[in-house]
Design an enzyme around this catalytic site. Structure first.
Site, PDB file in Angstrom:
ATOM      1  N   HIS A 191       0.797  -1.224   0.000  1.00 40.86           N
ATOM      2  CA  HIS A 191       0.000   0.000   0.000  1.00 40.86           C
ATOM      3  C   HIS A 191       0.832   1.277   0.000  1.00 40.86           C
ATOM      4  O   HIS A 191       0.274   2.356   0.208  1.00 40.86           O
ATOM      5  CB  HIS A 191      -0.921   0.027   1.222  1.00 40.86           C
ATOM      6  N   LYS A 217      -8.841  13.984   3.849  1.00 37.66           N
ATOM      7  CA  LYS A 217      -8.064  12.752   3.864  1.00 37.66           C
ATOM      8  C   LYS A 217      -7.056  12.847   5.013  1.00 37.66           C
ATOM      9  O   LYS A 217      -6.916  13.907   5.628  1.00 37.66           O
ATOM     10  CB  LYS A 217      -7.345  12.511   2.540  1.00 37.66           C
ATOM     11  N   ARG A 218      -6.378  11.757   5.287  1.00 36.27           N
ATOM     12  CA  ARG A 218      -5.344  11.765   6.315  1.00 36.27           C
ATOM     13  C   ARG A 218      -4.329  12.861   6.017  1.00 36.27           C
ATOM     14  O   ARG A 218      -3.961  13.077   4.873  1.00 36.27           O
ATOM     15  CB  ARG A 218      -4.668  10.389   6.337  1.00 36.27           C
ATOM     16  N   LYS A 275       0.367  14.288   0.719  1.00 33.75           N
ATOM     17  CA  LYS A 275      -1.006  14.534   0.255  1.00 33.75           C
ATOM     18  C   LYS A 275      -1.246  16.019  -0.029  1.00 33.75           C
ATOM     19  O   LYS A 275      -2.261  16.398  -0.570  1.00 33.75           O
ATOM     20  CB  LYS A 275      -2.013  13.986   1.269  1.00 33.75           C
ATOM     21  N   THR A 303      -8.816   6.101  -2.563  1.00 30.89           N
ATOM     22  CA  THR A 303     -10.210   5.693  -2.786  1.00 30.89           C
ATOM     23  C   THR A 303     -11.154   6.876  -2.590  1.00 30.89           C
ATOM     24  O   THR A 303     -12.263   6.871  -3.107  1.00 30.89           O
ATOM     25  CB  THR A 303     -10.627   4.543  -1.850  1.00 30.89           C
ATOM     26  N   LYS A 351     -14.774   8.045  -4.552  1.00 31.13           N
ATOM     27  CA  LYS A 351     -16.037   8.389  -3.881  1.00 31.13           C
ATOM     28  C   LYS A 351     -16.572   9.729  -4.371  1.00 31.13           C
ATOM     29  O   LYS A 351     -17.777   9.885  -4.611  1.00 31.13           O
ATOM     30  CB  LYS A 351     -15.829   8.404  -2.372  1.00 31.13           C
TER      31      LYS A 351
END
Length: 856
Positions: A387, A578-579, A584, A686, A690
């Site tokens: 991952h 998100k985290r 990110k 993911t 969504k």
């Protein structure tokens, strides 16, 4: 007890006969609890409130009402749950065993009602009783069993496995406390205990009769038994693993699989001698120490005790689960050669990597198999999902810790590594550098076990979770393993379940879609392609836009009532949830907001549609830079809010305590989805899927699954920007953030403003570490390189927003193209390419209780 097998033949477990009342065998009680009409649900609710909780309608609290309704819904799962497990047992079906440290499930009541197809009847029952269905659902706590995409993916997979009828067990840990509850105080993240179990969990069933001892420490001796040398693990400290089972119902209710979570308990409740001697602390010391094991999700690994606890958690999960898998195998089969025909064990990331030496230990030391047979069975049963592409995220454990906590496993790892490196030398003769790189043991000042290497060497399949991720994995992260085992590498692009992320989370859009194309999309998401022609239908676009507007109003009302944010539903809802991690790039988003703010300060009359920027993210407690970014975002919000010159033009909202239930509110309301990780860092994502499924347009880099999303919907229907992974790799040694800083005048002025002290709010130099990371320390994640193209992509998005018909048409096309990102598709690919399993669905007839209880 099983004797050690000398020939690979198993002694089956003895069967036990039961005598059950005839009414149970006839299914009469089953029918009374399984009624799906509103009257039956009302009766069930009243009975559980009275007999299960000893409450009446006057004394009951909101939580009592939730528990009574949850128990009523669970009743409608139980018979099918037992029937599913009995059918799998009698069919000797091959089962998937999914090992994951995280399951980010979300609330179960609403999802179970949706999957059972009884939502309308439940709502009617509650309405007739005079209760608010939505308020009851709000009483349920989000299970604190996960943190980010890893856990949410696992939850989607469980839903798809059950919906598609695959026999499966999920295995995880039953954490007493989740990661933490996030509170914001003066712009800073404050972590509070997430005591999600404080009011109980109506969905789980404890199984203390299946408790399993797990051992730590001790020493290993060897002795001759049965004509061969056996290892004996002695003087180890036991901890008991208690399983708690939760039913996982697929859509339509045909298959109900099991999520089994392990809770740690002491082998002895307390030391009576210490207690009688008056040393009450010492009397319970062992109990407290043992039960700390599953106390909290992801203990802070910034300290050595936290790191050690994390390793113990990982082994505890593996040891309990493999013991349980072999116990179940022995009830159905008599020869060890059948183990790969009965069990496909998937390791979700490196956390369950100890499954490799633990399965070897069980087969060698407990069952008496020889090494070669044990290794063959281990390889054929285990699969590994990677991952991450970040080297620092590939787990490594110090050898001294491994040897002290798990001495027998350390011996087995050493032997696996010795044999493996012999094979490497045969495959690549004379290449000792390659041998060193591929070793499971990293030599250095601190010797460490490379868990990803252990997974790849000890399983028959390694998969990435997006096409780009898999290619980077093969060519950049572990090219030596790919060169040696090319047949073992697979690409399995992640997916999401439409049952939660559209049918449940966005009922307005789900109803519109069903009205337009029928309801087959719920179980076959490729059906959404039938929406594509409707992108050109003005009437459908109007209705689609009305759905989005209603969802935005709901979110606006929610953040106003909960957090005091006043937001305009007619503004662009630009969402980044998100985290929180530097790769990110929440910082890139924040810097762009400063660019916009600077632009409006210079030219107040500039044409710019109003925008509301939503952030939601948790930073790991020990990740100080991520926590500083949260403060930076809050200070930007404070400055922008207090400036009347931009009132109504820019709004920044950080919504605290992000989780599944909050995501279900935010995602359906989003107009623009921020998927802006540095290319080559995000494995898949993911959240991007969504948002796409719910009609948001994506602004993103060519990273992770964004690439496949672009191929599905067309580049013209997304806002793509930034360097590619290849461009970043090629410029790694030449990149100079100072050059990027001075290249674009508007960007330079905005950056100067960002770190001028304006946003420090009385704390001079507060954000200097962020500036230095960008300018002085190499800008690892290429914020400055991508900021100009990111700003340009946002300009394109703003221009399109001013053309609502064109925007809506693209939004419809995004929904229509999202079918390929169903977790049903992903699970079918795993089943065919890696697991070798087939659906095994019971025929729906009444449970044969006589067979279940083996009546004499």
């Amino acid at each position: 007890m099983h004797q050690r097998a000398q020939t690979g033949i198993l002694t089956p477990y003895p069967t036990v006969a039961y005598r059950m009342p005839q009414s149970v065998l006839n299914g009469e009680d089953d029918e009374a609890r399984a009624g799906a009409d509103h009257e039956a649900i009302k009766r069930g609710y009243a009975q559980h409130l009275k007999y299960g909780l000893a409450r009446d309608r006057f004394a009951s609290t909101f939580h009592d009402r939730f528990l009574a309704l949850a128990s009523t819904v669970r009743d409608r799962l139980i018979a099918r749950w037992i029937e599913t497990q009995q059918h799998h047992h009698l069919s000797k079906a091959k089962r998937v065993y999914y090992l994951s440290m995280e399951y980010l499930l979300g609330r179960a009541l609403g999802q179970n009602v949706v999957n059972l197809g009884i939502e309308r009847e439940v709502k009617r029952a509650m309405d007739e009783i005079g209760l608010d269905w939505e308020a009851i659902c709000e009483e349920e706590a989000d299970p604190g069993l996960g943190n980010g995409g890893l856990g949410r993916l696992a939850a989607c997979f469980l839903d798809s496995l059950a919906t598609l009828g695959y026999p499966a067990f999920g295995y995880g840990l039953r954490y007493d406390y989740g990661m933490f509850r996030q509170r914001i105080e003066n712009g800073y993240q404050v972590e509070e205990p997430d005591d999600w179990l404080r009011m109980g969990n109506p969905w789980e069933i404890p199984r203390p009769d299946f408790r399993i001892p797990v051992y730590f420490g001790g020493r290993v001796e060897f002795a001759h038994e049965w004509g061969r040398l056996f290892a004996k693990w002695l003087d180890a400290r036991p901890v008991m693993g208690i399983p708690y089972d939760t039913p996982v119902v697929g859509h339509g209710g045909q298959t109900v699989n099991t999520l089994r979570l392990w809770s740690a308990r002491s082998a002895e409740e307390f030391d009576l001698q210490d207690f009688n001697a008056g040393d009450y602390v010492a009397a319970v010391e062992a109990k407290i120490g043992a039960e700390t094991l599953t106390k909290v999700l992801y203990p802070n690994d910034a300290v050595s005790a936290g790191r050690e606890l994390r390793l113990k958690q990982e082994y505890f999960l593996v040891a309990c689960s493999l013991h349980d898998i072999l116990r179940r195998f022995k009830t159905d089969f008599t020869e060890w050669k059948d183990l790969p025909r009965a069990a496909a064990i998937q390791m979700n990331d490196t956390h369950p990597a100890l499954a490799v030496p633990e399965l070897m230990r069980l087969l060698l030391d407990r069952e008496g198999l020889e090494w070669d047979e044990s290794w063959d069975l281990t390889l054929r049963c285990l699969g590994y999902t990677n991952h991450t592409l970040l080297p620092e995220a590939l787990e490594k454990w110090p050898v001294d810790v491994m040897e002290r906590l798990l001495p027998r496993h350390w011996q087995i790892i050493c032997e696996i590594n010795r044999r493996f490196l012999d094979a490497v030398r045969v495959h690549f003769p004379g290449d000792e550098d390659r041998v060193r790189r591929m070793s499971m043991i990293e030599e250095g000042p601190v010797r460490q076990v490379r868990m990803a290497h252990l997974c790849m060497a000890g399983s028959h399949a390694t998969n990435g979770v997006a096409r780009l991720h898999t290619e980077l994995l093969k060519h950049r992260v572990v090219p030596d393993f790919w060169a040696m085992f090319p047949e073992r590498f697979h690409s399995m692009t992640n997916g999401i379940t439409s049952r939660r992320w559209l049918l449940k989370a966005n009922p307005r859009l789900a109803a519109l879609i069903t009205e337009a194309i029928g309801d087959r999309w719920i179980r076959d998401l490729y059906e959404l392609k039938k929406l594509a022609p409707l992108a050109g239908d003005a009437a459908f676009r109007d209705r689609f836009r009305a759905v989005k507007r209603a969802n935005k109003e709901d979110l606006a009302n929610y953040v106003a009532s909960r957090h005091g944010f006043a937001v305009d539903p007619d503004s662009i809802f630009d969402v980044h949830v998100k985290r929180l991690h530097e790769y990110k790039r929440q910082l890139l988003n924040a810097l762009h907001i400063v660019v916009l703010y600077h632009r409006l300060r210079k030219s107040p009359a500039a044409a710019m549609p109003p925008r509301t920027f939503f952030f939601a993210a948790k930073a790991a407690p020990g990740y100080w830079m991520a926590k500083l970014l949260i403060k930076f975002i809050h200070n930007i919000a404070t400055v922008v809010d207090s400036d009347p010159s931009v009132a109504g033009r820019i709004k920044v909202c950080f919504v605290p305590n992000y989780g599944v239930s909050l995501a279900e509110r935010i995602i359906p309301a989003a107009d623009l989805s921020e998927q802006i990780s540095t290319a080559g860092t995000e494995a898949s994502g993911t959240g991007n899927m969504k948002f796409m499924l719910n009609g948001a347009l994506t602004i993103g880099t060519l990273d992770g699954a964004n690439i496949e999303m672009m191929e599905a919907v067309g580049r013209e229907n997304m806002f793509i920007f930034g360097l590619t992974a290849e461009e970043i790799a090629c410029s790694a040694h030449a990149y100079d953030p100072r050059h990027e800083y001075g290249r674009d005048p508007e960007i330079r002025e905005a950056l100067d403003l960002a770190f001028s002290g304006l946003f420090d709010l009385g704390q001079p130099g507060l954000f200097e570490p962020i500036r230095r990371a960008l300018v002085d320390y190499g800008d690892r994640y290429r914020h400055l390189a991508d900021l100009p193209s990111y700003t340009a992509a946002h300009r394109d998005a703003a221009e399109l927003w001013m053309k609502p018909e064109e925007w809506t048409s693209k939004a419809v096309l995004n929904v229509a193209a999202s079918g390929v990102f169903s977790s049903d598709r992903t699970i079918n690919e795993y089943a065919r390419q890696i697991w070798g399993v087939q659906p095994c669905v019971a025929d729906g007839e009444r449970v044969n209780w006589a067979a279940v209880y083996q009546v004499v």
